[in-house]
Design an enzyme around this catalytic site. Structure first.
Site, PDB file in Angstrom:
ATOM      1  N   HIS A  67       0.880  -1.177   0.000  1.00 55.75           N
ATOM      2  CA  HIS A  67       0.000   0.000   0.000  1.00 55.75           C
ATOM      3  C   HIS A  67       0.916   1.225   0.000  1.00 55.75           C
ATOM      4  O   HIS A  67       1.487   1.560   1.039  1.00 55.75           O
ATOM      5  CB  HIS A  67      -0.860   0.077   1.271  1.00 55.75           C
ATOM      6  CG  HIS A  67      -1.715  -1.116   1.548  1.00 55.75           C
ATOM      7  ND1 HIS A  67      -3.072  -1.131   1.308  1.00 55.75           N
ATOM      8  CD2 HIS A  67      -1.425  -2.329   2.069  1.00 55.75           C
ATOM      9  CE1 HIS A  67      -3.562  -2.304   1.684  1.00 55.75           C
ATOM     10  NE2 HIS A  67      -2.578  -3.043   2.142  1.00 55.75           N
ATOM     11  N   GLU A 145      -9.189   0.030  -4.876  1.00 59.09           N
ATOM     12  CA  GLU A 145      -9.865  -0.626  -3.743  1.00 59.09           C
ATOM     13  C   GLU A 145     -11.341  -0.227  -3.570  1.00 59.09           C
ATOM     14  O   GLU A 145     -11.692   0.941  -3.673  1.00 59.09           O
ATOM     15  CB  GLU A 145      -9.112  -0.282  -2.459  1.00 59.09           C
ATOM     16  CG  GLU A 145      -9.649  -0.971  -1.222  1.00 59.09           C
ATOM     17  CD  GLU A 145      -8.751  -0.721  -0.023  1.00 59.09           C
ATOM     18  OE1 GLU A 145      -8.038  -1.648   0.360  1.00 59.09           O
ATOM     19  OE2 GLU A 145      -8.754   0.406   0.512  1.00 59.09           O
ATOM     20  N   SER A 149     -18.930  -1.052   4.510  1.00 57.82           N
ATOM     21  CA  SER A 149     -19.883  -2.085   4.918  1.00 57.82           C
ATOM     22  C   SER A 149     -21.310  -1.555   5.050  1.00 57.82           C
ATOM     23  O   SER A 149     -22.239  -2.334   5.237  1.00 57.82           O
ATOM     24  CB  SER A 149     -19.432  -2.686   6.260  1.00 57.82           C
ATOM     25  OG  SER A 149     -19.307  -1.655   7.233  1.00 57.82           O
ATOM     26  N   HIS A 183     -11.600  -4.933  -0.349  1.00 60.51           N
ATOM     27  CA  HIS A 183     -10.733  -4.830   0.825  1.00 60.51           C
ATOM     28  C   HIS A 183     -10.712  -6.100   1.673  1.00 60.51           C
ATOM     29  O   HIS A 183      -9.653  -6.676   1.896  1.00 60.51           O
ATOM     30  CB  HIS A 183     -11.069  -3.601   1.693  1.00 60.51           C
ATOM     31  CG  HIS A 183     -10.189  -3.524   2.898  1.00 60.51           C
ATOM     32  ND1 HIS A 183     -10.593  -3.958   4.138  1.00 60.51           N
ATOM     33  CD2 HIS A 183      -8.904  -3.132   3.043  1.00 60.51           C
ATOM     34  CE1 HIS A 183      -9.589  -3.817   5.005  1.00 60.51           C
ATOM     35  NE2 HIS A 183      -8.558  -3.313   4.361  1.00 60.51           N
ATOM     36  N   HIS A 210      -7.856  -8.835   1.062  1.00 64.55           N
ATOM     37  CA  HIS A 210      -7.340  -9.322   2.343  1.00 64.55           C
ATOM     38  C   HIS A 210      -8.279 -10.427   2.819  1.00 64.55           C
ATOM     39  O   HIS A 210      -9.503 -10.293   2.703  1.00 64.55           O
ATOM     40  CB  HIS A 210      -7.316  -8.201   3.374  1.00 64.55           C
ATOM     41  CG  HIS A 210      -6.396  -7.068   3.025  1.00 64.55           C
ATOM     42  ND1 HIS A 210      -6.778  -6.002   2.264  1.00 64.55           N
ATOM     43  CD2 HIS A 210      -5.101  -6.856   3.341  1.00 64.55           C
ATOM     44  CE1 HIS A 210      -5.755  -5.171   2.118  1.00 64.55           C
ATOM     45  NE2 HIS A 210      -4.714  -5.664   2.767  1.00 64.55           N
ATOM     46  N   GLU A 213      -6.783 -12.440   7.949  1.00 63.72           N
ATOM     47  CA  GLU A 213      -5.500 -11.897   8.416  1.00 63.72           C
ATOM     48  C   GLU A 213      -5.327 -12.165   9.921  1.00 63.72           C
ATOM     49  O   GLU A 213      -4.232 -12.483  10.365  1.00 63.72           O
ATOM     50  CB  GLU A 213      -5.496 -10.391   8.117  1.00 63.72           C
ATOM     51  CG  GLU A 213      -4.245  -9.655   8.548  1.00 63.72           C
ATOM     52  CD  GLU A 213      -4.217  -8.227   8.021  1.00 63.72           C
ATOM     53  OE1 GLU A 213      -5.207  -7.807   7.373  1.00 63.72           O
ATOM     54  OE2 GLU A 213      -3.206  -7.541   8.238  1.00 63.72           O
ATOM     55  N   ASP A 312       3.441  -5.785   2.226  1.00 62.09           N
ATOM     56  CA  ASP A 312       2.357  -4.951   2.735  1.00 62.09           C
ATOM     57  C   ASP A 312       2.880  -3.509   2.725  1.00 62.09           C
ATOM     58  O   ASP A 312       3.952  -3.232   2.182  1.00 62.09           O
ATOM     59  CB  ASP A 312       1.915  -5.413   4.126  1.00 62.09           C
ATOM     60  CG  ASP A 312       0.399  -5.318   4.303  1.00 62.09           C
ATOM     61  OD1 ASP A 312      -0.215  -4.497   3.592  1.00 62.09           O
ATOM     62  OD2 ASP A 312      -0.169  -6.027   5.125  1.00 62.09           O
TER      63      ASP A 312
END
Ligand code: BEZ
Ligand code: FE2
Length: 411
Positions: A67, A145, A149, A183, A210, A213, A312
């Protein structure tokens, strides 16, 4: 046409062939690899160069997950626990992205190039990194990206995604490839995910997400509980998991997807990932700093999951050096046979990364793009089969870098 000769050539093919006293003949593409004598006899008109003693030729490295927009972080974010880190990301997002100028992003790209990284998979949250990614000679797969939600915001989020994605698509070049990022299962509404994945399918674009994780993510998706549940109340007081882990993975059935981390993925999920011809990106230092545990590489291998490697972002790492990442992995996976682990990591950082990103790179074989790096070891091991291990142990930067056959001046 050029011929580079060196003491060792690491082909980085499936068999991990090593050529002693070999070389590479290339223009924009690799034309032939083989023993020095054979290449010299065959390519009499080529510009020939014998690299210094202890040199190693290999494909340029692929950092499959970074990123760039968090490049200004040094100590702003909270390390040690994933939920504490995520909260700090949310509260410092504006501050960090504000500090992340084009100059900061270009400096990160320059550093990676110097290390010998010739291809990156870069997740872009805001589009602040696009100009620098277009300008750099590094090959960039640019993952635009989609995150959010809140069901009431899906249309607005999708519109925002589309404007960033189509801007990237307009700017497509040979070295800048637009792609799509969902994401994660806890942060991207499945309706939003489906919409952006339809675009990826239509465009044949690569995808990253992702996945599993942290233990918090596992607990939230499996039982709607734990610290992630508490955190999700910030977005919606009656928040529930939007998907199961399996349902989430199934969204990616027909797209070329890199699942980032997968530390907490179960065997059936790993099998689904490999069955769908998707890959996993291993980011060991990020996992260590966010307290999420270590990927079980043996379990991933048993499930036949292709493994790639990423640093990352500087949001969860101390630098973007992929050699440091490989060294960290060597020290993380202590039950793995060391020599075999070194080979696995070099393949993850070359052929597997390129394949997962859908690029014709990462292998020094005829027909592949001539993305080549030359390294110089301080000392070569007496046992040639230890060359992969010592290449990782001794390298910090590349001596010479070629992208599509063109030499990049390494300042
Ligand atoms: C959201 O935007 O809804 C979100 C972002 C990060 C984590 C979880 C949810
Ligand atoms: Fe990430």
């Amino acid at each position: 046409m050029r011929v580079l000769l060196s003491d060792f050539v690491l082909v980085c093919n499936d068999e991990f062939d090593i050529i002693k006293d070999g070389g590479v003949c290339f223009d924009e593409k690799i034309l032939e690899i083989g023993n020095s004598d054979v290449l010299l006899a065959k390519y009499k008109n080529a510009e020939v160069e014998k690299l210094p003693k202890n040199s190693v030729l290999m494909p340029g490295l692929v950092n499959a997950h970074v990123h760039l927009e968090f490049g200004a972080n040094v100590a702003t974010l909270k390390y040690g626990d994933f939920m504490e880190w995520l909260k700090s990301v949310i509260s410092s997002r504006e501050e960090l992205s504000g500090k992340c100028t084009e100059a900061v992003i270009s400096a990160s790209l320059e550093k990676m190039l110097k290390d010998g990284v010739t291809t990156i998979g870069a997740v872009s949250s805001f589009g602040l990194d696009m100009k620098a990614c277009i300008k750099t000679p590094l090959n960039t797969v640019y993952f635009v990206e989609a995150i959010g939600s809140n069901p009431a915001a899906i249309d607005a989020l999708f519109a925002d995604f589309k404007s960033r994605y189509y801007e990237a698509k307009e700017a497509k070049t040979n070295s800048f490839t637009p792609a799509v990022s969902v994401h994660s299962p806890y942060s991207t509404h499945p309706i939003l995910a489906r919409r952006v994945l339809d675009i990826a399918k239509n465009d044949g674009a690569a995808v990253s997400a992702h996945f599993m994780e942290s233990a918090h993510e596992r607990k939230w998706l499996d039982s709607a509980s734990g610290a992630m549940g508490e955190f999700m109340k910030n977005f919606n007081p009656r928040a529930k998991p939007m998907t199961t882990a399996i349902e989430f993975l199934e969204l990616f059935r027909d797209v070329k997807t890199l699942f980032i981390h997968a530390v907490w993925a179960r065997d059936d999920e790993l099998k689904l990932i490999s069955g769908q011809k998707n890959a996993v990106v291993h980011c060991p230092r990020s996992n260590a700093l966010l307290g999420t545990g270590a990927l079980d590489i043996k379990r991933a291998q048993k499930a036949l999951v292709p493994l790639t490697l990423g640093t990352d972002g500087l949001s969860s790492n101390i630098n973007l050096n992929l050699w440091d990442e490989m060294r960290a992995a060597l020290f993380t996976h202590q039950t793995f046979a060391l020599g075999g682990l070194a080979v696995l990591l070099l393949k993850a950082a070359t052929c597997e990364g390129a394949k997962a990103l859908g690029l014709n790179k990462g292998v020094l074989e005829s027909g592949f793009d001539a993305d080549i790096i030359a390294l110089e070891l301080a000392e070569v091991p007496c046992d040639i089969s230890d060359i992969a291990l010592h290449t990782i142990l001794q390298t910090k930067t590349a001596r010479r870098i070629f992208i599509s056959g063109k030499e990049i001046q390494n300042r």
